[in-house]
Each structure stands twice: as structure tokens, then as C-alpha cells.
Scaffold this motif. Sequence first.
Motif, mmCIF file in Angstrom:
data_model
loop_
_atom_site.group_PDB
_atom_site.id
_atom_site.type_symbol
_atom_site.label_atom_id
_atom_site.label_comp_id
_atom_site.label_asym_id
_atom_site.label_seq_id
_atom_site.Cartn_x
_atom_site.Cartn_y
_atom_site.Cartn_z
ATOM 1 N N SER A 80 -1.861 -9.050 15.109
ATOM 2 C CA SER A 80 -3.298 -9.039 14.820
ATOM 3 C C SER A 80 -3.737 -7.635 14.433
ATOM 4 C CB SER A 80 -4.079 -9.484 16.062
ATOM 5 O OG SER A 80 -5.461 -9.263 15.876
ATOM 6 N N ASP A 81 -4.728 -7.551 13.524
ATOM 7 C CA ASP A 81 -5.373 -6.245 13.328
ATOM 8 C C ASP A 81 -6.165 -5.969 14.579
ATOM 9 O OD1 ASP A 81 -4.823 -5.358 10.541
ATOM 10 O OD2 ASP A 81 -5.556 -7.358 10.111
ATOM 11 N N GLY A 82 -6.440 -4.796 14.954
ATOM 12 C CA GLY A 82 -6.096 -3.474 14.524
ATOM 13 C C GLY A 82 -7.117 -2.817 13.592
ATOM 14 N N GLY A 156 -11.510 4.913 0.766
ATOM 15 C CA GLY A 156 -12.162 3.784 1.433
ATOM 16 C C GLY A 156 -11.728 3.550 2.867
ATOM 17 N N ARG A 157 -10.566 4.105 3.259
ATOM 18 C CA ARG A 157 -10.092 3.810 4.616
ATOM 19 C C ARG A 157 -10.089 5.005 5.542
ATOM 20 N NH1 ARG A 157 -5.425 -0.798 4.754
ATOM 21 N NH2 ARG A 157 -6.475 -1.379 6.662
ATOM 22 N N ASN A 158 -10.714 6.088 5.151
ATOM 23 C CA ASN A 158 -10.695 7.250 6.049
ATOM 24 C C ASN A 158 -11.227 6.918 7.435
ATOM 25 O OD1 ASN A 158 -9.508 9.081 4.333
ATOM 26 N ND2 ASN A 158 -11.438 9.887 3.536
ATOM 27 N N VAL A 189 2.240 1.505 13.672
ATOM 28 C CA VAL A 189 1.568 2.635 13.044
ATOM 29 C C VAL A 189 1.603 2.448 11.528
ATOM 30 C CG1 VAL A 189 3.556 4.203 12.968
ATOM 31 C CG2 VAL A 189 1.292 5.144 13.288
ATOM 32 N N LYS A 190 0.466 2.741 10.870
ATOM 33 C CA LYS A 190 0.364 2.417 9.448
ATOM 34 C C LYS A 190 -0.418 3.488 8.711
ATOM 35 C CE LYS A 190 -3.661 -0.693 9.962
ATOM 36 N NZ LYS A 190 -4.110 -2.070 10.070
ATOM 37 N N HIS A 191 -0.389 3.603 7.421
ATOM 38 C CA HIS A 191 0.413 2.881 6.439
ATOM 39 C C HIS A 191 1.401 3.886 5.912
ATOM 40 C CE1 HIS A 191 -3.561 0.884 6.590
ATOM 41 N NE2 HIS A 191 -2.847 -0.216 6.507
ATOM 42 N N PHE A 192 2.657 3.622 6.129
ATOM 43 C CA PHE A 192 3.733 4.564 5.877
ATOM 44 C C PHE A 192 4.150 4.488 4.422
ATOM 45 C CE2 PHE A 192 8.282 5.880 6.382
ATOM 46 C CZ PHE A 192 8.042 7.151 6.884
ATOM 47 N N SER A 236 3.057 1.205 3.319
ATOM 48 C CA SER A 236 1.803 1.220 2.562
ATOM 49 C C SER A 236 1.996 0.452 1.258
ATOM 50 C CB SER A 236 1.386 2.659 2.285
ATOM 51 O OG SER A 236 2.409 3.329 1.572
ATOM 52 N N TYR A 237 0.892 0.201 0.555
ATOM 53 C CA TYR A 237 0.961 -0.549 -0.706
ATOM 54 C C TYR A 237 1.483 0.305 -1.859
ATOM 55 C CZ TYR A 237 -1.753 -4.504 1.141
ATOM 56 O OH TYR A 237 -2.168 -5.603 1.846
ATOM 57 N N ASN A 238 1.195 1.608 -1.786
ATOM 58 C CA ASN A 238 1.464 2.476 -2.945
ATOM 59 C C ASN A 238 2.946 2.810 -3.087
ATOM 60 O OD1 ASN A 238 0.242 3.898 -0.447
ATOM 61 N ND2 ASN A 238 1.625 5.407 -1.322
ATOM 62 N N THR A 268 6.197 -4.979 6.294
ATOM 63 C CA THR A 268 5.362 -4.794 5.102
ATOM 64 C C THR A 268 3.907 -4.707 5.512
ATOM 65 O OG1 THR A 268 5.006 -7.174 4.917
ATOM 66 C CG2 THR A 268 6.811 -6.230 3.612
ATOM 67 N N ASP A 269 3.091 -4.167 4.624
ATOM 68 C CA ASP A 269 1.681 -4.519 4.678
ATOM 69 C C ASP A 269 1.616 -5.928 4.091
ATOM 70 O OD1 ASP A 269 -1.046 -4.714 4.810
ATOM 71 O OD2 ASP A 269 -1.420 -2.707 4.028
ATOM 72 N N TRP A 270 0.444 -6.542 4.119
ATOM 73 C CA TRP A 270 0.370 -7.946 3.701
ATOM 74 C C TRP A 270 0.538 -8.039 2.178
ATOM 75 C CZ3 TRP A 270 0.947 -7.313 8.343
ATOM 76 C CH2 TRP A 270 0.870 -8.328 9.278
ATOM 77 N N CYS A 483 -14.589 0.972 2.908
ATOM 78 C CA CYS A 483 -14.037 -0.380 2.938
ATOM 79 C C CYS A 483 -12.687 -0.344 2.247
ATOM 80 C CB CYS A 483 -14.968 -1.330 2.194
ATOM 81 S SG CYS A 483 -14.366 -3.021 2.168
ATOM 82 N N GLU A 484 -11.717 -1.089 2.778
ATOM 83 C CA GLU A 484 -10.412 -1.063 2.125
ATOM 84 C C GLU A 484 -10.467 -1.784 0.785
ATOM 85 O OE1 GLU A 484 -8.118 -3.617 5.153
ATOM 86 O OE2 GLU A 484 -7.017 -3.922 3.301
ATOM 87 N N GLY A 485 -9.518 -1.475 -0.079
ATOM 88 C CA GLY A 485 -9.443 -2.148 -1.379
ATOM 89 C C GLY A 485 -9.953 -1.299 -2.523
HETATM 90 C C1 BGC Z 1 -4.229 -4.049 5.333
HETATM 91 C C2 BGC Z 1 -3.504 -3.820 6.633
HETATM 92 C C3 BGC Z 1 -3.729 -4.983 7.546
HETATM 93 C C4 BGC Z 1 -3.266 -6.247 6.858
HETATM 94 C C5 BGC Z 1 -3.413 -7.502 7.690
HETATM 95 C C6 BGC Z 1 -3.921 -5.399 4.719
HETATM 96 O O1 BGC Z 1 -4.792 -5.661 3.678
HETATM 97 O O2 BGC Z 1 -3.912 -3.028 4.420
HETATM 98 O O3 BGC Z 1 -3.922 -2.631 7.216
HETATM 99 O O4 BGC Z 1 -3.094 -4.779 8.767
HETATM 100 O O5 BGC Z 1 -4.016 -6.424 5.671
HETATM 101 O O6 BGC Z 1 -4.729 -7.863 7.818
#
Ligand code: BGC
Length: 743
Positions: A80-82, A156-158, A189-192, A236-238, A268-270, A483-485
Motif C-alpha cells: 500500500s502507499d505510502g 511535482g513530488r517534492n 524506499v523510492k524512487h531509485f 523510478s520511472y525515468n 518496479t514503480d507501477w 502533484c505527481e505526474g
Molecule cells: C507512484 C508510486 C506509487 C505507485 C503505486 C506510482 O504512480 O509513482 O510512488 O507507490 O504509483 O500507487
Amino acid sequence: MKHFSFKKSIILVLILVAVPQLEAQTHVPIYLDDSQPMEARIEDALSRMTLQEKIAMIHAQSKFSSPGCPRLGIPELWLSDGPHGVRMEFVWDTWDHAGWTNDSCTAYPALTCLAATFNPELAFQYGNAIGQEARFRKKDVILGPGVNIYRTPLSGRNFEYMGEDPYLSSRMVVPYIKGMQQNGVAACVKHFALNNQEKNRDKINVEVSDRALHEIYLPAFKAAVQEGGVWAVMGSYNKFRGQYCTHNEILVNQILKKDWGFDGVMMTDWGSAHDTEEAARNGLDLEMGSWTNGLTWGLSSAYDNYYLAQPFLEKIRNGELPESLLDEKVRRVLRLCYRTNMDRNRPYGCKLTPEHTAIARQVAEEGIVLLKNDNNFFPIEKERYQKIAIIGENAIKKLSLGGGSSELKPQKEISPLQGMQEKYGKEHIIFTLGYASGEPNYSNELPSGLNADSLVQEALKVAKEADVVLFFGGLNKNYTQDCEGDDRLSMDLPFGQNKLIEKIIQVNPNTGIILISGNAVSMPWLDDIKGLIQSWYLGSQAGTATANVVCGDVNPSGKLPFSIPVKLEDNSAHYYGEESYPGINNTQYYKDDILVGYRWYDTKKIKPQFPFGYGLSYTTFLYGKAQTDKKEYQAGESIKISFTLKNTGNRPGAETVQLYMSQKKPSVIRPIKELKSFQKIHLEADEEQLVEMEIPVQSFAFYDKANSKWKLEEDSYTLHIASSSRNIQSSVTIKITDSADKH
Ligand code: BGC
């Protein structure tokens, strides 16, 4: 002949059947026997699994779970997030909230706030509290904490990370992990690694020097692994140097697993895996959240098509990839199981306890940063004012929602307005919205029935009538603002807040501002306001903590975990233009190299609006002269430095004393200063304390790219005792006379 009765015959049959079974049961297989060493159990479990069972272990079966091995009684893994609390439940196969009624949580303040406390003991309690709630909710892994470095105020994620300094984030992440994992719940721990912007996060390729990687971007991950003993890491995604970080040969195989000795699960990240062969060979152990072919938003229940599912199985079957690669991944997933859901001694957990509430409140109170306070504008003492105007949407916005995957469903969230009303009495508070954010973007399309001009007019009317105005603004976790994304579009406050503030000051100069954000914002109105508080996404106890600080029941002690520049172009990432941020043709060069955050502003002599480590108090502190135990040191030794700190005001308070190091004549470029230690000291009014710090001289080394090693130079070094990265209180110079590593 005497005949057995029917009853006796039944008993005899039962005994004959049961005894051999009981005997068999006492022979517990090694993998289920907790008196056996974990590694032996792992090997035993592995040896019993079929190829298909092994493959099943290393990829998702639903949005947030993997299946374990039911035949052997190895349970599902639930994630679960987190990282600020335990997220609400989801439908098995989609991103829809499940709508359960028992999945609420305590929302803890965002990690920026935790970092601003500069209090590692609180980080331990924070991790422990989330671990307890996670355990109670039957989660085995919490997807956090995040420790990517704050490189640009636009990212967006700071707000989910711990600021711009690798030392600070390292000191805070280790206790978070230990607190959480003592509950038998893994931290992830993320995002590596190198997720320093959200813009183009799925494609961006980061080119950065080895030195910046090791000195700035990796230390907190390394501390998480080597000191925190973290059980899982998320990619991480990058990309890094052209290869996706999630299955990056250098990052995962070489650095994380070989150099640092990580024995947990690399996941992985998702949807951050992109290739079966790379994933198989480059150390990826668990694949979560991909879509059918990893490239598109695909079909549901596509788990068999994941890179580490059927495609991997086929490659093993046809001899393209060895089964040993799979075995190594399964071993790691099994190790995670033994540490979490196969540990029969782990505690049961609990949630929403008064202790959880207290921790959420304490972190919030200790993280709030007082930035400006003309003529003791703050605290707003109750007796001083009859009518307090509270203006701004963030006074009522529930900020635990939004922002992406870190969203939470708190059982209760006290808004700043509620907190203020409770503290001062409703009759003394007049609230008006002032601005409204509307849809989650910058569109300025207001919710129906609202008109921007009328909101401003109403705000000015309220401001005029009040004795004092408190403006609650900032960002709000809408898309493109924390916000992420994606990243923020500019450093300015959105939704016309700057104009509104200027107008308010004209009608009532007795105005203070409380900014709620996870990022620095530009402050064109700074000279014209009386007081400024940097607050954060504070979670369940937001209102209570805010009101406690505003009214003076709590003395603020937070310090900025990142620098606030005057303007965006002053920041290191933006200084070098698009090539450096956000990248051109999906590649970016970190031209600022090791000069990130205060390292940049100091070295380039750019004055920030507020420096890293800065934060005022309602009391004052007097620093004595710093002294070291010796003047000359050798490799392997530690420097003992001491000085007195006195609370010279008339109320208790806490000061975070910071120790920065400058090297006199380095053979390579070094930042003017680097943080090497800090301590948060609580003092009663008038109390004086001797502060002692111990710093290993090895921590003065830099990463020498010539031979890929940390190098300590024989030289003079100045140690600065400071109340922020720009407020040095006392300095002392020492020498390192022998840098030869004798270990
Ligand atoms: C995020 C991760 C998160 C995952 C699961 C991704 O979009 O980057 O930080 O843990 O989704 O919700």
C-alpha cells in the motif's frame, strides 16, 4: 470371545488413523520451521516450487498484491502507499477506490514537514506509527518513504521527499525505516533513482556525473539500505544514462546490490518495467502495476503478460535466460515474506489511536517554519485581537487528498479554519474564501456559483473590518501544483493569490501569511507583510497544530529543508536552461552537478530569499564559541566539537544547531559549505546547555571520479556552527594531517 463394542471400535479406528498423521505433523518442513535460519528456509521453499509457482511470485496479481505460493502456504504480499499514512483500498483490478468504510487512517504530515522538524527521533515514531496502522490493515509493504533530492521548486513530488540535502534526508530516512520495520512491515524506499522532476517522468533520460550521483542523489538511498536495513526498494520511472532506472545495470546490479549489499526486493514503480531481458538480468525482482504491454494503458487482468510473467517463463523454457536468474528473484521475495507475513512473531498493529494523533500533531507542530516576524506579529495572542480575518481557500481545503498516490482518507482532518475557531472562539473569526482553485489545474474555472471578482471584493471587505488578517494560501495538490505526474508551471502562487494579497495589504497592512505547500513559491509581497509562516500538508491534525503555533501555545522550531530562491532562474536546475531542466528531446543534463540547493546559492553567491536550514522562534538563542577537542586529526578519527547554547528569551523553545564544513584548498571544486551534523536542542527560558557533536573526519571526503572512490584530502577545514546555512554563529578551523585510510 468378548466382542468390542461399536463405540470402542470407532475410537480404535480414530487412533489408528490419527497417530501416524500426528507423527507426520511433528515433522515440520524446514521452510515452515521458525527455529531454522531464514536462509535455509528460503532454500527449502525454493526447492519445492514449480517453475510456474516461482514466476507467479515475482509479479502482481492485482493492483496492490502478489500471490505468494498458496500450495505451500506462503501468503499473498499486500502493498500500500505510502508514505504519509496507509492509503485507502482499491478495487482489485482498477484505480477506483473500493469505497470501504473501514479503510480510513491517521494522515501524518508530508515528508517535507517531517524533514523540517530536523528531529530523527520523531521520524522513528512516524515510521513506527504508520507501521502499526499498516499492520492492522494487513499490509506487508508500505510504498515509501521517498528520498529523491529537491532539485527544482517546480517538481511535482517534492512534498513527498525530504528536501535538498543528502545528509538531512539520510538522517531522517533511517529511523523512519527502523520504526516501520519493527512492526514486521517493510518500508520500500523510492524512487531509485533521480526522480527529481515529474515532467516527462516516463521518458526522461538523466545524464549526471558519478560525483553528483554519489554525493547528492544516492546518499539517502545508501543510508536506507546500509543503516536502515530497508527490505524493499522501488525503481523510478525515468532513465539514467539511457536505460530505465528500474532495470538499470549500473544502479541496480552494480551499486544497489553489489556495492551496497542490498539483500531485499527491488521492485518496479507501477508500470516502470519495459523489457523482459533487461528486467531479468538487471536485478529487478518484483513487477507491479504494468499495463498489458507496458506501453499503453491496457486491459485489466493483464498480469500474465507482464515482463516478469509469461514472457520471462517462455525465455527460460526456450533457454534464452537461465532459471538461476528467476531463483535469485524468488529468494528475495521469499526473504521479504519471512521478514513480514511469514514472521509469526510480528506485532498485531493498531490504528487511529490517541498516540497516532499525538505523533501526527507533534510532527506538524515541530515542522512548521516561521520565516518572518516583524515586531513579534506572531504569535497572535488571543487577548490582542477581537476580530481575526481568515482569508484563503487553504484554510478549509482538505489537503490529505490529491497529489497522486500519496492521497489519504483520514478518519478526520481538522482544517486550519476549524483549528483557529476552536482556539480563538468562532465569534472572533471571520472567514472568507478570497480565491478558489476550481478544477484540479490552473484553469481558474471556478466551481459554479463562484465569481473570482466577487470573492476578491468580499475578501477586501472582510480584511478592512478585521484587526488582523491571516491569509492561508499556497499550493494544494491539484494537478501541476504539488502533484505527481507533472511539474508546476511556474514558481508563482496560482489562482490570482499574489494580486489578492497585494490588495489585502492595501486595505489592511496588519497582515500575515501562512503558506501551505511542499515547494518554494515566489513572494513578491514579502516586504509588505508583517509575518510569514511556511506550513505544509499537515494531515489529520493540520488545524490544531497550526492554531497552536499561530497562537503561541507551541513555539515554532521547524527549519527549511530546502532553500527558497528569489526567482526561479536563481535555482541551479533552471540556471542552465532547458537542457538542464526539463530536458530537450527527453534527455537532460544535470549541469549544476554537485551544486544543488544551498551548495549552489552559496558557491555562486546568489542570495536566496530564505536559506536552507532557516527558521525563527518566538524566543531567541545565544550561541557560545565553538571548540574542538584537538586541532589536528587523522583518517579514522572523529572530531569532537562543543559550544554552549542559551535560550535568552522568556519562553521554552527548540533550536536546530547545524554544523557545516568548508575545505580550504580542495583539489576539485567543492561547495562553499556542506552540512555534516545537526542536533535539535530543547531549552527552557533562560536555560543554557553544552552542545556536543562528534563528526567522523571521513565524512569530509568527496567522491573522486578518477578512481571511483571517496577521497579525503590532507588540508585545513573550517567547521561552522550555524542556525541556518547562511547564519554562521561560530567557526573553528582544524587540519587533517593524515588521510591514509587504515581500514
Ligand atoms: C507512484 C508510486 C506509487 C505507485 C503505486 C506510482 O504512480 O509513482 O510512488 O507507490 O504509483 O500507487
